[in-house]
Design a protein around this motif. Sequence first.
Motif, short mmCIF file in Angstrom:
data_model
loop_
_atom_site.label_atom_id
_atom_site.label_comp_id
_atom_site.label_asym_id
_atom_site.label_seq_id
_atom_site.Cartn_x
_atom_site.Cartn_y
_atom_site.Cartn_z
N GLY A 27 0.91 -1.25 -0.01
CA GLY A 27 -0.20 -0.09 0.03
C GLY A 27 0.67 1.25 -0.05
O GLY A 27 0.32 2.37 0.03
N LEU A 28 1.98 1.14 -0.16
CA LEU A 28 2.76 2.29 -0.07
C LEU A 28 3.94 2.34 -1.42
O LEU A 28 4.22 1.30 -1.93
N VAL A 29 4.36 3.44 -1.69
CA VAL A 29 5.25 3.49 -2.78
C VAL A 29 6.25 4.65 -2.59
O VAL A 29 5.76 5.75 -1.98
N VAL A 86 4.58 7.41 -0.10
CA VAL A 86 3.05 8.19 -0.33
C VAL A 86 2.30 6.92 -0.28
O VAL A 86 2.71 5.85 -0.58
N ASP A 87 0.91 7.11 0.02
CA ASP A 87 -0.16 5.98 -0.16
C ASP A 87 -0.51 5.56 -1.55
O ASP A 87 -0.56 6.52 -2.41
N THR A 88 -0.33 4.37 -1.87
CA THR A 88 -0.49 4.25 -3.43
C THR A 88 -1.82 4.40 -3.74
O THR A 88 -1.99 4.86 -5.06
N GLY A 89 -2.97 4.41 -3.06
CA GLY A 89 -4.16 4.62 -3.35
C GLY A 89 -4.48 5.98 -3.81
O GLY A 89 -5.15 6.73 -4.75
N THR A 90 -4.23 6.91 -2.78
CA THR A 90 -4.60 8.29 -2.77
C THR A 90 -3.41 9.37 -3.16
O THR A 90 -3.52 10.45 -3.55
N THR A 115 8.17 10.98 9.09
CA THR A 115 6.66 10.73 8.81
C THR A 115 5.94 11.77 9.51
O THR A 115 6.11 12.34 10.11
N VAL A 116 4.86 12.09 8.61
CA VAL A 116 3.90 13.16 8.83
C VAL A 116 3.26 12.73 10.31
O VAL A 116 3.03 11.37 10.43
N PRO A 117 2.69 13.57 11.14
CA PRO A 117 2.17 13.08 12.21
C PRO A 117 0.81 11.99 12.04
O PRO A 117 0.82 11.16 12.76
N ALA A 118 0.00 12.33 11.12
CA ALA A 118 -0.85 11.49 10.92
C ALA A 118 -0.77 10.11 10.33
O ALA A 118 -1.39 8.97 10.54
N ALA A 119 0.50 9.92 10.03
CA ALA A 119 1.18 8.60 9.44
C ALA A 119 1.88 7.73 10.69
O ALA A 119 2.06 6.57 10.18
N ARG A 120 1.93 8.38 11.71
CA ARG A 120 2.77 7.62 12.67
C ARG A 120 2.19 6.48 13.34
O ARG A 120 0.86 6.51 13.56
N GLY A 121 2.69 5.25 13.76
CA GLY A 121 2.28 4.33 14.58
C GLY A 121 1.56 3.34 13.71
O GLY A 121 0.85 2.25 14.19
N GLN A 122 1.81 3.38 12.46
CA GLN A 122 1.21 2.55 11.29
C GLN A 122 2.17 1.67 10.75
O GLN A 122 2.06 0.84 9.81
N GLY A 123 3.57 1.78 11.14
CA GLY A 123 4.72 0.85 10.46
C GLY A 123 5.02 1.59 9.07
O GLY A 123 5.96 0.82 8.42
N ALA A 128 9.08 1.53 4.63
CA ALA A 128 9.61 2.47 3.60
C ALA A 128 11.13 2.04 3.67
O ALA A 128 11.75 2.01 2.68
N THR A 129 11.56 2.02 4.92
CA THR A 129 13.16 1.79 5.30
C THR A 129 13.50 0.43 4.62
O THR A 129 14.57 0.30 4.05
N THR A 130 12.76 -0.62 4.93
CA THR A 130 12.87 -1.73 4.59
C THR A 130 13.06 -2.04 3.06
O THR A 130 13.94 -2.55 2.62
N ALA A 131 12.12 -1.34 2.44
CA ALA A 131 11.95 -1.54 0.71
C ALA A 131 13.26 -0.84 0.29
O ALA A 131 13.84 -1.21 -0.68
N LEU A 132 13.68 0.39 0.90
CA LEU A 132 14.69 1.05 0.25
C LEU A 132 16.09 0.46 0.46
O LEU A 132 17.00 0.38 -0.25
#
Length: 193
Positions: A27-29, A86-90, A115-123, A128-132
């Motif tokens: 769900g992320l890119v 970024v969120d893949t969908g939005t 991460t932006v505040p609204a995205a924290r606590g969701q892994g 992203a770090t794992t993918a990079l």
Amino acid sequence: MPYLIGPVLPPGMLARTPQPSLPTGDGLVLRPFREADAPAVHAAFQDPLLQRWHARTADSEDEVRGWLGEWIAGWGEESIAQWAVVDTGTGVLLGRAALREVRLDEGSAEMAYWTVPAARGQGIAARATTALARWALDDIGFHRLELQHAVGNDSSCRVAVKAGFTLEGTKRSAVLHADGWHDMHLHARIHGD
């Protein structure tokens, strides 16, 4: 005097191709930053928690546009590689993942993220770090990636561990922030980890 070894990665390894987008598969890119990201990056840097762990703040969107220009140019210079998470969908900006202090000759770089505040606590930072890291180590051929964070930043330590970075030690009084000198944890991940 000639060197006994050649570069781990040849010059041009990154710059000869456009900076790729890196899907996480969940769900992320990670995509290259664009000038249009300036309002979202500016908003992120207004967050007091992000400011606590960074040495920089953003006074205006114009200032951030200057940063984005540097970040985009860094790919061609092979000195830094920054991705918008970024969120893949939005397409909403959730954070940033980066390779800083890129040394192709040594096959090394330093990982960075926020991460932006609204995205924290969701892994999100860990994903992203794992993918990079996977892309840098497995696809490109970097040998070593380092990751540093202030010892007091427990959230960042959890991200590092979840992303497979081994804690190697503490660098005493290593980075100056607005509130003074911080001891830094040094984590690393090497090719084959």
